[in-house]
Design an enzyme around this catalytic site. Sequence first.
Site, PDB file in Angstrom:
ATOM      1  N   GLU A  85     -50.860  48.261  23.756  1.00  0.00           N
ATOM      2  CA  GLU A  85     -51.903  47.240  23.733  1.00  0.00           C
ATOM      3  C   GLU A  85     -52.115  46.694  22.322  1.00  0.00           C
ATOM      4  O   GLU A  85     -52.329  45.487  22.137  1.00  0.00           O
ATOM      5  CB  GLU A  85     -53.215  47.801  24.282  1.00  0.00           C
ATOM      6  CG  GLU A  85     -53.172  48.214  25.743  1.00  0.00           C
ATOM      7  CD  GLU A  85     -53.051  47.026  26.697  1.00  0.00           C
ATOM      8  OE1 GLU A  85     -53.144  45.870  26.237  1.00  0.00           O
ATOM      9  OE2 GLU A  85     -52.862  47.258  27.903  1.00  0.00           O
TER      10      GLU A  85
ATOM     11  N   ASP B  51     -43.249  46.593  34.521  1.00  0.00           N
ATOM     12  CA  ASP B  51     -43.088  45.139  34.542  1.00  0.00           C
ATOM     13  C   ASP B  51     -42.501  44.518  33.275  1.00  0.00           C
ATOM     14  O   ASP B  51     -41.419  43.914  33.297  1.00  0.00           O
ATOM     15  CB  ASP B  51     -44.432  44.476  34.873  1.00  0.00           C
ATOM     16  CG  ASP B  51     -45.586  44.974  33.997  1.00  0.00           C
ATOM     17  OD1 ASP B  51     -45.391  45.935  33.241  1.00  0.00           O
ATOM     18  OD2 ASP B  51     -46.676  44.386  34.075  1.00  0.00           O
TER      19      ASP B  51
ATOM     20  N   GLU C 272     -55.547  44.234  42.868  1.00  0.00           N
ATOM     21  CA  GLU C 272     -54.573  45.032  42.116  1.00  0.00           C
ATOM     22  C   GLU C 272     -53.468  45.554  43.035  1.00  0.00           C
ATOM     23  O   GLU C 272     -52.331  45.712  42.612  1.00  0.00           O
ATOM     24  CB  GLU C 272     -55.266  46.195  41.415  1.00  0.00           C
ATOM     25  CG  GLU C 272     -56.141  45.788  40.249  1.00  0.00           C
ATOM     26  CD  GLU C 272     -55.355  45.251  39.068  1.00  0.00           C
ATOM     27  OE1 GLU C 272     -55.142  46.000  38.098  1.00  0.00           O
ATOM     28  OE2 GLU C 272     -54.954  44.071  39.111  1.00  0.00           O
TER      29      GLU C 272
ATOM     30  N   GLU D 204     -50.960  36.783  35.534  1.00  0.00           N
ATOM     31  CA  GLU D 204     -49.536  36.777  35.891  1.00  0.00           C
ATOM     32  C   GLU D 204     -49.168  35.722  36.929  1.00  0.00           C
ATOM     33  O   GLU D 204     -48.139  35.036  36.802  1.00  0.00           O
ATOM     34  CB  GLU D 204     -49.115  38.174  36.376  1.00  0.00           C
ATOM     35  CG  GLU D 204     -48.935  39.189  35.273  1.00  0.00           C
ATOM     36  CD  GLU D 204     -50.241  39.753  34.757  1.00  0.00           C
ATOM     37  OE1 GLU D 204     -50.234  40.413  33.695  1.00  0.00           O
ATOM     38  OE2 GLU D 204     -51.287  39.540  35.414  1.00  0.00           O
TER      39      GLU D 204
END
Length: 613
Positions: free
Chosen positions: A124, A264, A357, A378
Amino acid sequence: MEVPKRCFEILLLLLLLVSANPNAFIHRALAEGVTPEEAKQLRDEVRGMFYHAFNGYMEHAFPLDELRPLSCGGEDTLGGYALTLIDSLDMLALLGDWEHFASSVEWIGKNLQFDINKTVSVFETTIRVLGGLLSAHLIASDYATGMKIQSYDNQLLNLAEDLARRLLPAFDTPTGIPFGSVNLLHGVDEHESKITSTAGGGTLTLEFGVLSRLTNDPIFEQVTKNAVRGLWARRSKLNLVGAHINVFTGEWTQKDAGIGTSIDSFYEYLLKAYLLFGDEEYLFIFQEAYAAAMHYLYNDPWYVEVNMDSAAIVWPLFNSLQAFWPGLQVLAGDIDPAIRTHKAFFSVWKRYGFTPEGFNLATLSVQQGQKSYPLRPELIESTYWLYKATRDPRYLDVGRDMVASLQYGARCPCGYCHISDVEFHKQEDHMESFFLAETVKYLWLLFDLAVGPDNLVENGPYKYIFSTEGHLLPATPQISLLREHCSYIGAFCKSSDYNQESHTSDIATDPHEANGSGSNEGQVHSRFSSSSTFFESTLTSGMVKGFCPGLSHGQKFGITYLEPVDTTNQYESANKREPNILQSHSMAVVPNQGSDYSHSNNDNDHDNLQENQ
């Protein structure tokens, strides 16, 4: 867990039914086409959405990390260093807001420091903070962007380098795959977990690679490339990777392979690292990994999770992080499956107003415990890329629906709220920084593209690669030219400071070979440098070997520009000039060998999309 044979057959039957008609279980109403005037209004509305949230953060939360949009407060969530402001910098530049951009850069340069006793996520911190600093530096230091700050003197680059060096101890593992967390002051704690996600270890190459090229220190690129090799060397015989791995032993602790949660952006950065740096090793790995994903995970138009060794289905689940995939397929030139998958994913959004989610493809319902929508970008990102590739106006309809959902379901007094339950649209008092860095950014780019784009990405002097956090990374010669030695502009530099020989990787392909290193005791305090022997055997084919001293700005960035005469009013002068720039486009498409998708905007694509609506 693996699914029993009878259940497996039922799941496959359901998947086939859903594949044949992904909207059979969803009532959809055709939206009227978005007119050019409405596209302009929507673009302006999205701009207003950004400032509603940005101003709410600056007034009620700054300099804390993130905004609490319901209670109009703030909270430190990552490291306590004005995270949302850093994440928002290049969006301010994209909007042409020089005043806010310049004042924000100035504040960060004077007040931010990373010499703090904070344990932070390597992943992050890299994608949000390091990426935000680098992107803003590249914009603020360059006349060609129209956003150059006259007083700027590399403060953000210096901060980025300091931060990255504080993250380097995380890479000191037998596999080269980094720990998930590191203390910015003390290094890696002795009790730090040795388990990390594939995305966490494999989604660092863009930011660290750019930093290596800007500082002429290859160590940052070396450690992140070594981490990618460490993960890929431990792939299964099916060329699949799992979700979690032990960074010391190389043993997979979760063998579920998919394109969503925990994996991902590993796929994303393989392709984007090739597009930005030109390093064909990344392209080779991407082609192998992508082919395996399409073979074992793709159940047209959905994707499932399988055991990485046997390919047995373990989760027939759509999770929201999968929604980046159609956009990545656009970059790879594989348009047809991207169109079908995006259509299926958006059908879930249409059903609930947001994407949960997790959505179970077997029960056709929201997955228990995964009912939230934390303002993720996304699906919006993929919508932008598909419109960019096809110019199909249906994607503007999609964007309009998304704006309506956010405005009516997520807007809060001081910003935009997480949705804790997509079925009941219950709001939660939290707003992630990526809402400003990505969600509104891709919406704004979508409608600005429809109006007739006037922004850095579409009309600027460079092709831009978006990081996984949506930060703009320009493909300038300084960043992109592989083995750059200045012959590009007719000069030549000797690069004796850089090792030009290739070596074999030090990665142990057998997980048991890593065990001999044992475990570290106490804190890991090491600070790597260019001369570190830890990575001596790392392949250096992707390293920039130096940049010629004394280059002009135009030579360094591959463009020619007219420097403003009136430096007292630099911003206005920069906007009025007409620079002579090289023609460029922001979308890079990699040819897909053996594919018929050579042109995305064809009649069949449009007819198929229209037929399925």
